[in-house]
Design a protein around this motif. Structure first.
Motif, short mmCIF file in Angstrom:
data_model
loop_
_atom_site.label_atom_id
_atom_site.label_comp_id
_atom_site.label_asym_id
_atom_site.label_seq_id
_atom_site.Cartn_x
_atom_site.Cartn_y
_atom_site.Cartn_z
N VAL A 289 -5.53 -1.57 -5.02
CA VAL A 289 -5.42 -1.16 -6.25
C VAL A 289 -5.14 -0.04 -6.19
O VAL A 289 -4.04 0.38 -7.54
CB VAL A 289 -7.05 -1.61 -6.01
CG1 VAL A 289 -7.62 -0.84 -7.63
CG2 VAL A 289 -7.26 -2.66 -6.06
N MET A 290 -5.68 0.87 -6.02
CA MET A 290 -4.55 1.78 -6.80
C MET A 290 -3.52 2.86 -6.11
O MET A 290 -3.16 2.92 -4.52
CB MET A 290 -6.01 3.27 -6.22
CG MET A 290 -7.43 3.09 -6.04
SD MET A 290 -7.53 3.02 -8.71
CE MET A 290 -7.35 4.54 -9.15
N MET A 291 -2.72 2.37 -6.83
CA MET A 291 -1.16 3.04 -6.18
C MET A 291 -0.04 4.20 -7.20
O MET A 291 -0.97 4.22 -8.40
CB MET A 291 -0.03 2.01 -6.57
CG MET A 291 -0.74 1.13 -5.34
SD MET A 291 0.79 -0.11 -4.70
CE MET A 291 0.12 -1.41 -5.76
N MET B 221 7.93 -2.40 -5.85
CA MET B 221 8.88 -2.61 -4.52
C MET B 221 7.93 -3.99 -4.67
O MET B 221 8.54 -5.27 -3.82
CB MET B 221 8.58 -1.51 -4.05
CG MET B 221 9.31 -2.35 -2.79
SD MET B 221 9.41 -1.29 -1.20
CE MET B 221 10.01 -2.22 -0.39
N CYS B 222 6.32 -4.35 -4.42
CA CYS B 222 5.78 -4.79 -4.77
C CYS B 222 5.87 -6.74 -5.22
O CYS B 222 6.61 -7.31 -4.99
CB CYS B 222 4.54 -5.54 -5.08
SG CYS B 222 3.01 -6.75 -4.78
N ILE B 223 6.41 -5.91 -6.28
CA ILE B 223 6.94 -7.76 -7.27
C ILE B 223 8.14 -8.25 -7.12
O ILE B 223 9.06 -8.44 -6.93
CB ILE B 223 7.73 -6.79 -9.25
CG1 ILE B 223 5.62 -6.76 -9.48
CG2 ILE B 223 7.97 -8.20 -9.74
CD1 ILE B 223 5.74 -5.83 -10.92
N GLU B 224 9.63 -7.40 -6.29
CA GLU B 224 10.30 -7.53 -6.36
C GLU B 224 10.46 -7.98 -4.45
O GLU B 224 11.04 -9.01 -4.70
CB GLU B 224 11.49 -5.75 -5.65
CG GLU B 224 12.30 -5.21 -7.26
CD GLU B 224 12.24 -4.14 -6.61
OE1 GLU B 224 12.62 -4.07 -5.67
OE2 GLU B 224 12.85 -3.58 -7.79
N GLN B 225 9.72 -7.40 -3.82
CA GLN B 225 9.57 -8.12 -2.95
C GLN B 225 9.14 -9.99 -3.03
O GLN B 225 9.41 -10.23 -2.27
CB GLN B 225 8.55 -8.00 -1.51
CG GLN B 225 9.07 -6.56 -1.33
CD GLN B 225 10.26 -5.81 -0.24
OE1 GLN B 225 11.44 -7.52 -0.11
NE2 GLN B 225 10.15 -6.44 1.34
N ASP C 141 1.20 -1.04 -0.17
CA ASP C 141 -0.55 0.32 0.06
C ASP C 141 0.73 1.38 0.09
O ASP C 141 1.98 1.48 0.54
CB ASP C 141 -1.15 -0.06 1.02
CG ASP C 141 -2.15 0.84 0.96
OD1 ASP C 141 -2.24 1.78 0.48
OD2 ASP C 141 -3.28 0.85 1.32
N ASP C 142 -0.04 2.11 -0.85
CA ASP C 142 1.60 3.43 -0.74
C ASP C 142 0.98 4.69 0.26
O ASP C 142 2.43 5.34 0.67
CB ASP C 142 0.59 3.81 -2.16
CG ASP C 142 -0.34 5.15 -2.27
OD1 ASP C 142 -1.07 4.15 -2.09
OD2 ASP C 142 -0.03 5.37 -3.06
N VAL C 143 -0.12 4.16 1.37
CA VAL C 143 -0.74 4.73 2.04
C VAL C 143 0.62 4.39 3.25
O VAL C 143 -0.39 2.97 3.57
CB VAL C 143 -1.96 4.91 2.67
CG1 VAL C 143 -2.22 5.90 3.98
CG2 VAL C 143 -2.38 6.00 1.32
N VAL C 144 1.05 4.79 4.41
CA VAL C 144 1.89 4.35 5.44
C VAL C 144 1.38 3.48 6.48
O VAL C 144 1.63 3.18 6.95
CB VAL C 144 3.13 5.30 5.64
CG1 VAL C 144 3.69 5.30 6.95
CG2 VAL C 144 3.64 5.53 4.78
N THR D 255 6.46 -5.80 4.04
CA THR D 255 5.82 -4.67 3.24
C THR D 255 6.60 -3.84 2.11
O THR D 255 7.60 -4.52 1.44
CB THR D 255 5.30 -3.48 4.29
OG1 THR D 255 6.82 -3.19 4.97
CG2 THR D 255 4.94 -4.31 5.19
N ALA D 256 6.27 -3.37 1.60
CA ALA D 256 5.75 -2.33 0.20
C ALA D 256 5.41 -1.74 -0.22
O ALA D 256 4.18 -1.39 0.37
CB ALA D 256 5.90 -3.64 -0.66
#
Length: 376
Positions: A65-67, A48-52, A20-23, A42-43
């Motif tokens: 969904v919304m990033m 970053m999600c794909i790398e993690q 999630d882009d919201v901390v 986390t990502a």
């Protein structure tokens, strides 16, 4: 069943990736899931999600969904295309509730949705449902791996037993055949001759069982090659019948062959194996001083080899499973059979494009037949 499985799950064995882009959302989810004893990573964006996902190998991804960089839907598409991450279940985190968005989410690989704002109870239920599915899949994969190992070891054992014993058994069988044919009951005396005769018959049965076992193992493990060739049944069947003349003589059984030239397309060794098993069974279940009829005929596009005995017959309730269900049976002279031979006959007949069949009347006898494709 799922509830029972969930109660057995050690949550600390499972890792969840929160994206999630919201901390504040990330921190909230991390606290909730850590309190539930899950491992958490986390990502803050799709890339970053794909790398993690590749580095951490999580068991579940909670994906916003919304990033800002790439959407959760596009991230899911990339994850599902990569074999290393394709199997990881995804729960989308979204404020969207449009049916078309939900449909699109499932199309790109969603396993579930969690609508914002969400509560703890709903989060835990949906997460546990996916983790339970992951646990069940792992359990099945482990059982399959154990089963494959068991089957491999079994087949290896069968092959070693059959292969290593077959050669010395063939030598014993040959020597006993020669001795029985060279001596008479008067020369040895009734008791010793009967013992020798019994040993001779049992050596035949043991050799046939080992031969069937070796071929069955090769067939089931894909190591048996089918070599189809043009054959004349009138050149093949009499030779097989001749092999059983001496065995039949021990029970004073007369073998009667009727055949005419008939061209078929078949594997020579498989065809002989089928007929040998039918002949062996016919002798085994026939009374002394009876006859066994071996005949050739045509049935549509097939040649039909039939072996008819006048023996004990087969109960009607056993006929339907006779070629599928291996079970121990005993002949009129106490000969023991495993049922493997008939299963092998059914397998070989289908490999050469034919089939097997049986007709029987209890107390009157049985007719076993094999259909072989005729050369058109």
């Amino acid at each position: 069943m799922e509830q029972n499985l969930e109660s057995q799950i050690n949550r600390s064995d499972y890792k969840i990736l929160i994206v999630d882009d919201v901390v504040s959302n990330v921190l909230l989810l991390k606290i909730l899931l850590t309190n539930e004893k899950f491992q958490v990573c986390t990502a803050n964006c799709g890339n970053m999600c794909i790398e993690q996902a590749k580095a951490e190998k999580p068991d579940l991804i909670l994906l916003d969904v919304m990033m800002p960089d790439i959407s959760g839907f596009d991230t899911a598409v990339i994850l599902k295309k990569d074999p290393a991450t394709a199997g990881i279940p995804i729960i989308f985190l979204t404020a969207l509730n449009n049916p078309s968005d939900l449909v699109h989410g499932f199309q790109v690989g969603a396993n579930d949705f969690l609508t914002k704002p969400f509560n703890k109870e709903e989060l835990v239920v949906r997460v546990m449902h996916q983790i339970a599915l992951v646990a069940a899949k792992r359990m099945i994969e482990k059982q399959n791996e154990e089963l494959r190992a068991t089957i491999s070891n079994r087949d290896k054992m069968y092959s070693v037993i059959a292969h290593d014993l077959r050669s010395p058994m063939a030598s014993i069988r040959m020597v006993l055949n020669l001795v029985v044919s060279a001596v008479s009951r008067d020369q040895l005396g009734p008791e010793l001759f009967d013992l020798l005769d019994k040993a001779n018959r049992e050596s035949e049965e043991c050799h046939d069982l080992l031969d069937n076992l070796l071929k069955w193992t090769k067939s089931q493990t894909g190591r048996l090659t089918v070599v189809l060739q043009d054959l004349d049944l009138n050149d093949i069947i009499p030779g097989v019948v001749d092999i059983f003349e001496m065995i039949a003589m021990t029970k004073k059984i007369k073998l009667q062959y009727q055949g005419t030239p008939m061209k078929v397309r078949a594997d020579n060794d498989m065809l002989k194996t089928i007929v040998r098993n039918f002949m062996s069974n016919a002798i085994k279940f026939s009374p002394e001083e009876s006859t066994i009829d071996i005949s050739l005929s045509k049935e549509g596009k097939f040649a039909k080899v039939s072996i008819r005995d006048h023996g004990v017959g087969i109960a009607p309730e056993r006929l339907g499973d006779i070629f599928r269900k291996g079970e121990t049976t005993y002949g009129t002279g106490g000969e023991e059979g495993s049922g493997l031979g008939l299963q092998l006959c059914a397998d070989f007949s289908r490999k050469i494009g034919g089939d097997v069949m049986v007709e029987s009347t209890l107390g009157e006898g049985s007719t076993f037949s094999v259909l072989i494709p005729l050369i058109s």
